[in-house]
Write an enzyme that holds these catalytic residues in place. Sequence first.
Site, PDB file in Angstrom:
ATOM      1  N   HIS A 157     -11.438   3.939   5.397  1.00  0.00           N
ATOM      2  CA  HIS A 157     -11.353   5.114   4.462  1.00  0.00           C
ATOM      3  C   HIS A 157     -12.211   6.396   5.182  1.00  0.00           C
ATOM      4  O   HIS A 157     -11.813   7.181   4.371  1.00  0.00           O
ATOM      5  CB  HIS A 157     -11.737   4.694   3.173  1.00  0.00           C
ATOM      6  CG  HIS A 157     -13.035   4.181   2.962  1.00  0.00           C
ATOM      7  ND1 HIS A 157     -13.549   2.653   3.595  1.00  0.00           N
ATOM      8  CD2 HIS A 157     -14.166   4.405   2.346  1.00  0.00           C
ATOM      9  CE1 HIS A 157     -14.920   2.654   3.222  1.00  0.00           C
ATOM     10  NE2 HIS A 157     -15.155   3.673   2.498  1.00  0.00           N
ATOM     11  N   ASP A 208     -28.648  -5.217  -3.978  1.00  0.00           N
ATOM     12  CA  ASP A 208     -28.413  -3.875  -3.443  1.00  0.00           C
ATOM     13  C   ASP A 208     -28.752  -3.062  -4.465  1.00  0.00           C
ATOM     14  O   ASP A 208     -28.052  -2.846  -5.647  1.00  0.00           O
ATOM     15  CB  ASP A 208     -26.848  -4.083  -3.383  1.00  0.00           C
ATOM     16  CG  ASP A 208     -26.285  -2.556  -2.587  1.00  0.00           C
ATOM     17  OD1 ASP A 208     -26.965  -1.691  -2.853  1.00  0.00           O
ATOM     18  OD2 ASP A 208     -25.282  -2.533  -1.745  1.00  0.00           O
ATOM     19  N   LYS A 222     -29.427   7.731  -3.804  1.00  0.00           N
ATOM     20  CA  LYS A 222     -28.894   7.446  -5.166  1.00  0.00           C
ATOM     21  C   LYS A 222     -30.031   7.589  -6.313  1.00  0.00           C
ATOM     22  O   LYS A 222     -30.562   8.969  -6.479  1.00  0.00           O
ATOM     23  CB  LYS A 222     -28.007   6.462  -5.457  1.00  0.00           C
ATOM     24  CG  LYS A 222     -26.451   6.379  -4.699  1.00  0.00           C
ATOM     25  CD  LYS A 222     -26.795   6.051  -3.434  1.00  0.00           C
ATOM     26  CE  LYS A 222     -25.351   5.705  -2.671  1.00  0.00           C
ATOM     27  NZ  LYS A 222     -25.335   5.436  -1.527  1.00  0.00           N
ATOM     28  N   ALA A 279     -28.985   0.535  -4.886  1.00  0.00           N
ATOM     29  CA  ALA A 279     -28.751   2.103  -4.873  1.00  0.00           C
ATOM     30  C   ALA A 279     -29.017   2.618  -6.322  1.00  0.00           C
ATOM     31  O   ALA A 279     -29.364   3.736  -6.585  1.00  0.00           O
ATOM     32  CB  ALA A 279     -27.494   2.369  -4.450  1.00  0.00           C
ATOM     33  N   TYR A 319     -46.460   8.454  14.554  1.00  0.00           N
ATOM     34  CA  TYR A 319     -45.372   7.593  15.022  1.00  0.00           C
ATOM     35  C   TYR A 319     -45.568   6.028  14.410  1.00  0.00           C
ATOM     36  O   TYR A 319     -44.629   5.687  14.082  1.00  0.00           O
ATOM     37  CB  TYR A 319     -45.646   7.487  16.482  1.00  0.00           C
ATOM     38  CG  TYR A 319     -44.243   6.875  17.074  1.00  0.00           C
ATOM     39  CD1 TYR A 319     -43.007   7.455  17.287  1.00  0.00           C
ATOM     40  CD2 TYR A 319     -44.573   5.368  17.371  1.00  0.00           C
ATOM     41  CE1 TYR A 319     -41.976   6.485  17.893  1.00  0.00           C
ATOM     42  CE2 TYR A 319     -43.421   4.523  17.643  1.00  0.00           C
ATOM     43  CZ  TYR A 319     -42.119   5.194  17.886  1.00  0.00           C
ATOM     44  OH  TYR A 319     -41.283   4.658  18.507  1.00  0.00           O
ATOM     45  N   PHE A 329     -20.587  -3.382  -1.544  1.00  0.00           N
ATOM     46  CA  PHE A 329     -20.357  -2.026  -1.357  1.00  0.00           C
ATOM     47  C   PHE A 329     -19.519  -2.134   0.236  1.00  0.00           C
ATOM     48  O   PHE A 329     -19.688  -2.715   0.944  1.00  0.00           O
ATOM     49  CB  PHE A 329     -21.724  -1.318  -1.402  1.00  0.00           C
ATOM     50  CG  PHE A 329     -21.775   0.125  -1.096  1.00  0.00           C
ATOM     51  CD1 PHE A 329     -21.065   1.020  -1.957  1.00  0.00           C
ATOM     52  CD2 PHE A 329     -22.342   0.792   0.085  1.00  0.00           C
ATOM     53  CE1 PHE A 329     -20.763   2.382  -1.600  1.00  0.00           C
ATOM     54  CE2 PHE A 329     -22.356   1.961   0.458  1.00  0.00           C
ATOM     55  CZ  PHE A 329     -21.501   2.942  -0.626  1.00  0.00           C
TER      56      PHE A 329
END
Length: 471
Positions: A463, A227, A270, A229, A74, A136
């Site tokens: 969306h 960011d 990604k 990704a 854990y 994003f």
Amino acid sequence: MDNFKHLPEPFRIRVIEPVKRTTIEYREEALKRAGMNPFLLDSEDVFIDLLTDSGTGAVTQDMQAAMLRGDEAYSGSRSYHALCKAVKEIFGYEYTIPTHQGRGAEQVYIPVLIEKCLREKGGDRSKMVAISNYFFDTTQGHTQINQCVARNVYTPNAFNTKVYEDFKGNFDLEKLEQSIQEIGPQHVPYIVLTITCNSAGGQPVSIANMKAAYEIAKKYDIPVVMDSARFAENAYFIQQREKEYADWTIEQITYESYKYADMLAMSAKKDAMVPMGGLLCFKDEKWLEEYNACRTLCVVQEGFPTYGGLEGGAMERLAVGLRDGMRQDWLEYRIAQVRYLVEGLEAIGIYCQQPGGHAAFVDAGRLLPHIPAEQFPAQALSCELYRVAGIRAVEIGSFLLGRDPKTGKQLPCPAELLRLTIPRATYTQTHMDFIIEAFGRVKENVAKIRGLDFTYEPKVLRHFTARLKEI
């Protein structure tokens, strides 16, 4: 392998997943049940799934083997330390918090940086504006949920599908500084640098632009969040297009890029190729207070800070995937596959954004000039593509961008794009040819495609779950 015009995939396929073939009548009913929203289709009703490359691709044999090393403690597992070691070596960042995916990192760092701005600069919460080369969707959503406006400052030709530029993902540096001065530095809690820039069509950002944007941010004491990704794809484009880095490896370019940010938030689904996982990392001890604040939020929202919603095996897989995703031959093949699809579509008169890293972006506004932006032409095109051929894609336009949270009016969108997202090592050239042929059939009846209107509209990130009807 030199001097070959056509090179095949740099991998062998060992496991296959059967897919179901359906009829047009079947798909028409499926669309109605889904409220004309491909997000709400069942996977088994999709023949080729181009909705996203997020966790939908294949993993490498080394990644799969690494899962068996998982330490499921854990707290403080050796798998966590293996992940921290990989982050330090690849990005140069000292402090790592694993998260279940990218939005897990966003829900942790965004409120912490807003509170930091309020506390240290004495800003007004009602005037907070975060800036990006293009947010994003979930980053924008978390920004808005925290009562902060999201503003995009992108290079002038970013969305002009008739113009080619090497780095359409770049900031407009002049407008970036103008925006900071207009908003007031005390009201800008963070700047997000998205690589590659997804909403602009998977377009890369140059190191020169990263460096200049970072210098502007430091001038006004604003933290920069990368960011990340598609960090490896961005590094590949830099290698191919930014002359001073032509002889650098992907690993060297990646390490250099992250000098020009203070934090990184990553959906590892990604370029790191994992089915589930994310990262939130801080560069050095300057950010220790924010790192500790994020660790506290992580306990509440994700899990204990040394597992963050991931099992030990998943952290081991991620540590390997970060490296596997940077393979030169892998990136060459992947980006060539996207280029093949774009060139094939344009050959039949389906105009696209210039080829990017992870997807072909069809200019739906140009293909469907009879459908106004407020009737979502790219969403309508997505539905027609599914009806004709069972191919699921995703709208990147007004439907995704949403409404101004203060006025409720539709935000103006720079382009109406349909994203055909290519999962990693999943589809072959024959699939690309089928997609091109499907668009040929769509084009034959393009004048009959109708716009869409809401029957159900969520206030944020509409969306994903909205339902629509044909007008």
